[in-house]
Design an enzyme around this catalytic site. Structure first.
Site, mmCIF file in Angstrom:
data_model
loop_
_atom_site.group_PDB
_atom_site.id
_atom_site.type_symbol
_atom_site.label_atom_id
_atom_site.label_comp_id
_atom_site.label_asym_id
_atom_site.label_seq_id
_atom_site.Cartn_x
_atom_site.Cartn_y
_atom_site.Cartn_z
ATOM 1 N N GLY A 1 176.481 67.002 145.216
ATOM 2 C CA GLY A 1 175.712 68.185 145.594
ATOM 3 C C GLY A 1 176.883 68.943 146.293
ATOM 4 O O GLY A 1 176.525 70.250 146.866
ATOM 5 N N CYS B 1 164.297 83.638 121.471
ATOM 6 C CA CYS B 1 163.142 84.350 121.519
ATOM 7 C C CYS B 1 162.429 84.064 123.030
ATOM 8 O O CYS B 1 161.238 83.689 123.153
ATOM 9 C CB CYS B 1 162.112 83.950 120.501
ATOM 10 N N TYR C 1 167.157 78.154 137.262
ATOM 11 C CA TYR C 1 167.200 78.209 138.795
ATOM 12 C C TYR C 1 167.440 79.700 139.237
ATOM 13 O O TYR C 1 167.806 79.847 140.433
ATOM 14 C CB TYR C 1 168.196 77.286 139.238
ATOM 15 N N ARG D 1 179.088 68.187 139.771
ATOM 16 C CA ARG D 1 179.620 69.708 139.502
ATOM 17 C C ARG D 1 180.975 69.971 140.185
ATOM 18 O O ARG D 1 181.654 70.853 139.364
ATOM 19 C CB ARG D 1 178.575 70.356 140.568
HETATM 20 C C1 LIG Z 1 171.797 60.935 142.620
HETATM 21 C C2 LIG Z 1 172.481 61.995 142.315
HETATM 22 N N1 LIG Z 1 173.865 61.845 142.305
HETATM 23 C C3 LIG Z 1 174.746 62.885 142.177
HETATM 24 C C4 LIG Z 1 174.291 64.048 141.559
HETATM 25 C C5 LIG Z 1 175.582 65.019 141.442
HETATM 26 O O1 LIG Z 1 175.138 66.061 141.948
HETATM 27 P P1 LIG Z 1 176.264 67.433 141.821
HETATM 28 O O2 LIG Z 1 176.776 67.671 140.482
HETATM 29 O O3 LIG Z 1 175.763 68.439 142.422
HETATM 30 O O4 LIG Z 1 177.509 66.868 142.724
HETATM 31 C C6 LIG Z 1 173.155 64.393 141.554
HETATM 32 C C7 LIG Z 1 172.747 65.454 140.868
HETATM 33 O O5 LIG Z 1 171.360 65.592 140.665
HETATM 34 C C8 LIG Z 1 172.073 63.168 141.691
HETATM 35 O O6 LIG Z 1 170.618 63.335 141.489
#
Ligand SMILES: Cc1ncc(COP(=O)(O)O)c(C=O)c1O
Length: 453
Positions: A260, A381, A354, A305
């Site tokens: 996250g 579309c 989102y 991410r």
């Molecule tokens: C359990 C879990 N770990 C890691 C991630 C990776 O999150 P991020 O790409 O935002 O770092 C997610 C994303 O949904 C997740 O559900």
């Protein structure tokens, strides 16, 4: 170099065109066409290295071990899994397909985790056969299922229990609620003095000789820019660990704090700094364990991410340009220039899903024209088929222009679809002035090959 939100290898050539890792985007397009996902390999490796070393240093300083898992859901190809491994990361998968990619990349089973709130028997068996290092269980039903399948295979399955801490984050702030209304995990909060679902699940795992309880897992959200949420969730998890120890005498060895970590999507955005966040979390968990009188567990995190997002960009060709007069709330009219490109929600669903914001630039030439308020849209579309909601583009933007959208490395290709029977774009890696195809472009024959007529 151009700077965030572009990858570190992105810069402008003397004639104004964009280059990534020394490769002129016009050459990439001449060879591979558009739309195309472009990944800056050195940028990916730099971020993977930065996360691993920052967390190892910060957690090492308080006497705790840490593992960094690359969350493959953000983007997983065989080469990407190899890069992650070469940079010392493990790989987190969330389906049999992702597991297959990690195994094809020869990531050892012991360095792979399997997630998912509804894993099938086949997925669990595949994970057990591959000897994965951990299966993160998400419900009581699944605990029974993994135990039964491990029993059938005659193995002991290493499991973590995914819990919801009530701490939910994404964007700048976090919120804490007693009861989270979502499908993932088991709540640490009990209804009316009863046992919490999280505690019940942990105790249930301990009853099964076919299961080995590694620890507790918590993932609080995505695109988090405020590290306080991680600290708040870690506190809850560590308390649960201490409570479990009191109840059962078992002090579990591992705690995973999920992914996250937020990145820059727009010019001026400030990404979470791995060194700062690692130090903050390490110091906080060390203090909490001291308060609780427990030893520190081994920690792990799962960034996706933050490793691959900034490393990617998407190249499109502009097809049409249309000025549209829009009535503003205050009654005044203004003009928005709709710029249609040859992809859209099928290669990047995040703006439609989102309302995610992105940045785009014209990248095949320079322009001295004034800028206009533009919206980059796709060719699907759906009126919600938006690639970039709002961006300033040169007023002379025209059909045939190359346009790049920054920071599309995460959740672009991995969430892509074939809506309107559009073949999915290729994933191209660029490094040291050369490019190679990691995933080829789909063809209409690929799609028609699935159609049995
Ligand atoms: C359990 C879990 N770990 C890691 C991630 C990776 O999150 P991020 O790409 O935002 O770092 C997610 C994303 O949904 C997740 O559900």
């Amino acid at each position: 170099m151009t700077g965030a939100p572009w990858s570190t290898g992105v810069g402008r050539l003397p004639d104004g065109a964009l280059a990534v890792a020394g490769v002129d985007v016009r050459d990439l397009v001449a060879e591979h066409g558009t739309p195309a996902y472009v990944l800056d390999e050195a940028d990916f490796r730099m971020r993977a290295h930065a996360y691993r070393t920052a967390f190892e240093a910060a957690f090492g300083a308080v006497g705790a071990g840490v593992d960094v898992y690359y969350a493959g859901k953000a983007l997983l190809t065989v080469a990407v899994a190899r890069w992650a491994r070469e940079e010392g990361l493990r790989v987190d998968t969330a389906s049999s397909g992702e597991l297959a990619v990690a195994l094809r990349a020869e990531v050892p089973g012991a360095e792979i985790g399997l997630h998912g709130n509804n894993k099938s028997d086949a997925e669990i068996l595949r994970a057990l056969d591959a000897g994965v290092g951990r299966i993160i269980v998400d419900s009581l039903v699944e605990i029974e299922r993994v135990a039964r399948l491990a029993g059938e295979r005659g193995v002991v399955a290493p499991v973590m229990v995914r819990v919801t801490t009530g701490v939910h984050a994404g964007g700048h702030e976090y919120i804490a609620t007693a009861h989270e209304d979502q499908k993932f995990g088991l709540s640490v909060n009990a209804a009316d003095g009863a046992e919490s679902p999280a505690m019940a699940a942990l105790l249930e795992v301990l009853k099964h000789p076919e299961l080995r309880l590694l620890g507790i897992h918590s993932h609080i959200g995505s695109q988090i820019l405020d590290p306080d949420g991680f600290e708040a969730a870690a506190r809850v998890v560590l308390r649960l660990r201490a409570d479990l120890s009191e109840r059962s005498g078992v002090l579990v060895d591992e705690v995973d704090l999920g992914g996250g970590y937020g990145i820059a999507y727009l010019p001026g955005d400030v990404a979470l700094d791995p060194e700062r966040v690692a130090k903050d979390i390490a110091q906080s968990v060390s203090g909490v364990c001291q308060e609780l009188g427990t030893s520190l567990p081994r920690f792990s995190i799962e960034p996706g991410r933050a490793i691959v997002g900034p490393a990617g960009l998407t190249l499109y060709t502009v097809g049409t340009v249309k000025p549209v007069t829009v009535s503003a709330d205050d009654g005044a009219d203004f003009t928005r220039t709709y710029v249609s490109v040859d992809g859209g929600m099928s290669d990047n669903i995040r703006p439609a899903l989102y309302g995610a914001a992105y940045h785009a630039e014209i990248v095949g030439r320079s322009s001295a024209a004034e800028t206009v308020l533009a919206r980059v849209v796709g060719k699907h579309c759906e009126s919600g088929d938006i690639v970039v909601h709002e961006v300033q583009l040169p007023a002379d933007v025209r059909a045939g222009d190359l346009l790049a959208v920054a920071a599309t490395g995460a959740y672009g290709r991995s969430m892509a679809s074939n809506y309107n029977m559009l073949p999915r774009p290729p994933v191209l890696a660029v490094s040291d002035g050369a490019s190679r195809v990691l995933v080829r472009r789909e063809t209409e024959d690929d799609l028609l090959g699935l159609d049995q007529g």
